[in-house]
Design a protein around this motif. Structure first.
Motif: not given
Length: 129
Positions: A88, A91, A126, A128
């Motif tokens: 994460p 990102t 991104t 996630s």
């Protein structure tokens, strides 16, 4: 007009992979040092990886070592950043940048950003679940 265009960004789950591409138009990337940078919201742009014009030198920031691989294909006028085991904290918007071979072909740097003359518009990555 010299342009760099990034592609390959997107949404990926933690542990996944993405390959970013940096394509040049208006010039050939041969002998240009290329750097990959990223900028997360509210943070400064940071160097992630770079490759010298002669492809003899590569550098990675500590967080990218062992997970990211930079490479270049001069026949396709493209430089790649293979990103594996994404987290994460990876990102960010990823940018590629180029430095003219008139300054040499044996080195590259992860900063400062002013070391590079040409920049792409960026690609969002991104990570996630």
């Amino acid at each position: 007009q010299l342009q760099l265009v990034e592609s390959g960004g997107g949404l990926v789950q933690p542990g996944g992979s993405l390959r970013l591409s940096c394509a040049a138009s208006g010039f050939t990337l041969d002998d240009y040092a290329i750097g990959w940078f990223r900028q997360a919201p509210g943070k400064e742009r940071e160097g992630v990886s770079c490759i010298s014009g002669a492809a003899t030198t590569t550098y990675y920031t500590n967080s990218a070592k062992g997970r990211f691989t930079i490479s270049r294909d001069n026949a396709l006028n493209t430089v790649y950043l293979q990103m594996d085991s994404l987290k994460p904290e990876d990102t960010a918007v990823y940018y590629c940048a180029a430095r003219s071979p008139q300054y040499g072909v044996l080195s590259c740097q992860l900063g400062p950003t002013t070391w590079y003359q040409y920049w792409g518009q960026g690609a969002q990555v991104t990570v996630s679940s």
